[in-house]
Design a protein around this motif. Sequence first.
Motif, short mmCIF file in Angstrom:
data_model
loop_
_atom_site.label_atom_id
_atom_site.label_comp_id
_atom_site.label_asym_id
_atom_site.label_seq_id
_atom_site.Cartn_x
_atom_site.Cartn_y
_atom_site.Cartn_z
N SER A 304 0.84 -1.20 0.00
CA SER A 304 0.00 0.00 0.00
C SER A 304 0.87 1.24 0.00
CB SER A 304 -0.89 0.01 1.25
OG SER A 304 -1.77 -1.10 1.22
N ILE A 305 0.25 2.35 -0.40
CA ILE A 305 0.97 3.62 -0.46
C ILE A 305 0.32 4.59 0.53
CG2 ILE A 305 1.82 5.45 -1.97
CD1 ILE A 305 0.89 3.56 -4.35
N LEU A 306 1.14 5.19 1.40
CA LEU A 306 0.65 6.20 2.34
C LEU A 306 1.19 7.55 1.89
CD1 LEU A 306 1.36 4.43 5.77
CD2 LEU A 306 -0.48 4.00 4.11
N GLY A 307 0.28 8.47 1.56
CA GLY A 307 0.67 9.79 1.06
C GLY A 307 1.37 10.62 2.12
N PHE A 308 1.83 11.81 1.71
CA PHE A 308 2.57 12.70 2.61
C PHE A 308 1.77 12.96 3.88
CE2 PHE A 308 3.96 13.74 -1.71
CZ PHE A 308 5.33 13.55 -1.57
N GLY A 309 2.38 12.68 5.02
CA GLY A 309 1.75 13.01 6.31
C GLY A 309 0.54 12.17 6.66
N ALA A 310 0.27 11.10 5.94
CA ALA A 310 -0.86 10.23 6.30
C ALA A 310 -0.53 9.49 7.60
CB ALA A 310 -1.15 9.23 5.19
N ARG A 311 -1.56 9.10 8.35
CA ARG A 311 -1.34 8.40 9.63
C ARG A 311 -2.22 7.15 9.70
NH1 ARG A 311 -4.35 8.13 14.29
NH2 ARG A 311 -3.18 7.48 16.14
N ILE A 312 -1.60 6.04 10.09
CA ILE A 312 -2.33 4.78 10.29
C ILE A 312 -2.33 4.49 11.79
CG2 ILE A 312 -2.45 2.33 9.68
CD1 ILE A 312 -2.64 4.30 7.26
N GLY A 313 -3.50 4.37 12.37
CA GLY A 313 -3.63 4.21 13.82
C GLY A 313 -3.19 2.85 14.31
N PRO A 314 -3.07 2.71 15.66
CA PRO A 314 -2.60 1.46 16.25
C PRO A 314 -3.45 0.27 15.82
CG PRO A 314 -2.76 3.19 17.90
CD PRO A 314 -3.35 3.74 16.65
N ARG A 315 -2.80 -0.81 15.47
CA ARG A 315 -3.42 -2.10 15.14
C ARG A 315 -4.38 -2.03 13.96
NH1 ARG A 315 -6.30 -4.49 19.38
NH2 ARG A 315 -6.24 -2.64 20.69
N ALA A 316 -4.28 -1.00 13.14
CA ALA A 316 -5.06 -0.97 11.89
C ALA A 316 -4.43 -1.93 10.87
CB ALA A 316 -5.09 0.45 11.33
N LEU A 317 -5.22 -2.33 9.89
CA LEU A 317 -4.73 -3.19 8.80
C LEU A 317 -4.99 -2.48 7.47
CD1 LEU A 317 -3.80 -5.85 7.47
CD2 LEU A 317 -6.17 -6.66 7.67
N VAL A 318 -3.94 -2.26 6.71
CA VAL A 318 -4.05 -1.60 5.40
C VAL A 318 -3.39 -2.52 4.37
CG1 VAL A 318 -3.42 0.43 4.05
CG2 VAL A 318 -4.01 0.69 6.47
N ARG A 319 -4.17 -3.04 3.44
CA ARG A 319 -3.64 -4.02 2.49
C ARG A 319 -4.12 -3.66 1.08
NH1 ARG A 319 -5.68 -9.43 4.23
NH2 ARG A 319 -3.83 -9.51 5.58
N ASP A 320 -3.19 -3.50 0.14
CA ASP A 320 -3.54 -3.18 -1.26
C ASP A 320 -4.43 -1.94 -1.33
OD1 ASP A 320 -2.22 -5.49 -2.45
OD2 ASP A 320 -3.79 -6.66 -1.48
N ALA A 321 -4.01 -0.89 -0.63
CA ALA A 321 -4.82 0.33 -0.56
C ALA A 321 -3.96 1.56 -0.82
CB ALA A 321 -5.47 0.42 0.82
N VAL A 322 -4.61 2.67 -1.10
CA VAL A 322 -3.93 3.95 -1.31
C VAL A 322 -4.52 4.94 -0.33
CG1 VAL A 322 -3.39 5.80 -2.92
CG2 VAL A 322 -3.61 3.45 -3.76
N ILE A 323 -3.67 5.54 0.51
CA ILE A 323 -4.12 6.48 1.54
C ILE A 323 -3.61 7.87 1.16
CG2 ILE A 323 -4.20 6.95 4.02
CD1 ILE A 323 -5.23 4.13 3.22
N GLY A 324 -4.51 8.80 0.97
CA GLY A 324 -4.15 10.13 0.50
C GLY A 324 -3.36 10.94 1.52
N ASP A 325 -2.75 12.02 1.03
CA ASP A 325 -1.94 12.89 1.89
C ASP A 325 -2.75 13.33 3.11
OD1 ASP A 325 -0.12 12.76 -0.20
OD2 ASP A 325 -0.68 14.71 -1.03
N GLY A 326 -2.15 13.24 4.27
CA GLY A 326 -2.76 13.78 5.48
C GLY A 326 -3.99 13.04 5.97
N ALA A 327 -4.37 11.93 5.36
CA ALA A 327 -5.52 11.17 5.86
C ALA A 327 -5.15 10.52 7.18
CB ALA A 327 -5.95 10.11 4.86
N ASN A 328 -6.16 10.27 8.01
CA ASN A 328 -5.92 9.77 9.35
C ASN A 328 -6.81 8.55 9.57
OD1 ASN A 328 -5.47 9.40 12.04
ND2 ASN A 328 -5.86 11.53 12.61
N ILE A 329 -6.18 7.37 9.60
CA ILE A 329 -6.93 6.12 9.69
C ILE A 329 -6.93 5.69 11.16
CG2 ILE A 329 -7.11 3.74 8.85
CD1 ILE A 329 -7.31 6.04 6.68
#
Length: 358
Positions: A304-329
């Motif tokens: 997966s690709i995490l854009g500039f400043g994106a954040r993935i929270g504790p114990r999240a699962l991101v698989r085959d995904a695209v996360i835009g700049d500054g998004a907060n999961i």
Amino acid sequence: MTGSATDAVVLVGGKGTRLRPLTLSAPKPMLPTAGLPFLTHLLARVKAAGIDHVVLGTSFKAEVFEEHFGDGSSLGLELEYVTETDPMGTGGGIRNVLPRLRADNVMVFNGDVLGGTDLRAVLDTHHSTEADVTLHLVRVGDPRAFGCVPTDADGRVTAFLEKTEDPPTDQINAGCYVFKREIIESIPSDRPVSVEREVFPNLLSEGKRVYGHVDTAYWRDMGTPEDFVRGSADLVRGIAPSPALEGARGESLVHPGAGVAPGAVLVGGTVVGRGAEVGAGARLDGAILFDGARVEAGAVVERSILGFGARIGPRALVRDAVIGDGANIGARCELLRGARVWPGVTLPDGGVRFSSDV
Ligand code: GDD
Ligand code: MG
């Protein structure tokens, strides 16, 4: 003829729609790839092939290229820019740079191809066949997303079928051409023109000499998230060549100023950008973290690709995904195959799940 001066043209005016939302803030050829804007790898190959004069055909986000590469001297190139106010198409883009071209033969590149082809060998084929146009061709598993290009026993191109549902061969246009200058002069200058749908079919029906140069070197079009992730990982792991990358390659590339906590696992050609942070026990497999992205403790990010400043929270699962700049999961969210999160969007803790456990 080898060694005669050749100009290069790189087409970089597309909107990169298949890589949205990352291409909302940067044009596709400027997305970070193994720590460098993608185009750097292509320009380094052009330079290594002995071509010093390169014209970029820009349109979408044109200014970003010149801001970064300037006059090209840091790459040992003489770099010029020609901008289409409205995109003129691939053929129109080539025609549009004609006033800047100096040589009798011009090598043209799609700006999103990662490859290891011997470019001098493509030029040699062009000269030895006395072709009007020579196309670099490769074989792929599924030719439907590309320009299908059958050739005869002498390597002469017999048809050009852009994105056809029923391809007669697995041989496709690899997005690198050598043109005789007079062929470029014959492209209409007053309207958008597609080189694939108009110029090549017309040249064939006029009986012009169009030849293919087929090889088996590394090749990948970086235009989709799947291919971008694979191509980037292949660069990190040394599977894809690039004269712009020095030193040892390995399972991950962590940039200076990034923070990786003890117990985090980084494999599969993962890239951690400048100022990015990876928390304890996080697992990154083929992940691309642009600068300033953050993966919290215990999260899993795969292909997966995490854009500039994106954040993935504790114990999240991101698989085959695209996360835009500054998004907060948020914590414990699950984002799976094909998910795209737009820039700045916040998903609350546990807010998106594919399973019923919490
Ligand atoms: N200057 C300019 N103007 N550049 C353009 C324009 C335009 O109007 N439209 C597209 N481009 C640039 C893109 O930025 C990209 O670098 C290149 O032209 C090719 O466009 P893509 O949108 O990536 O095309 P594709 O991948 O669907 O198909 C092309 O590439 C395949 C190989 O990777 C075709 O050439 C296929 O025939 C080929 O097989
Ligand atoms: Mg492409």
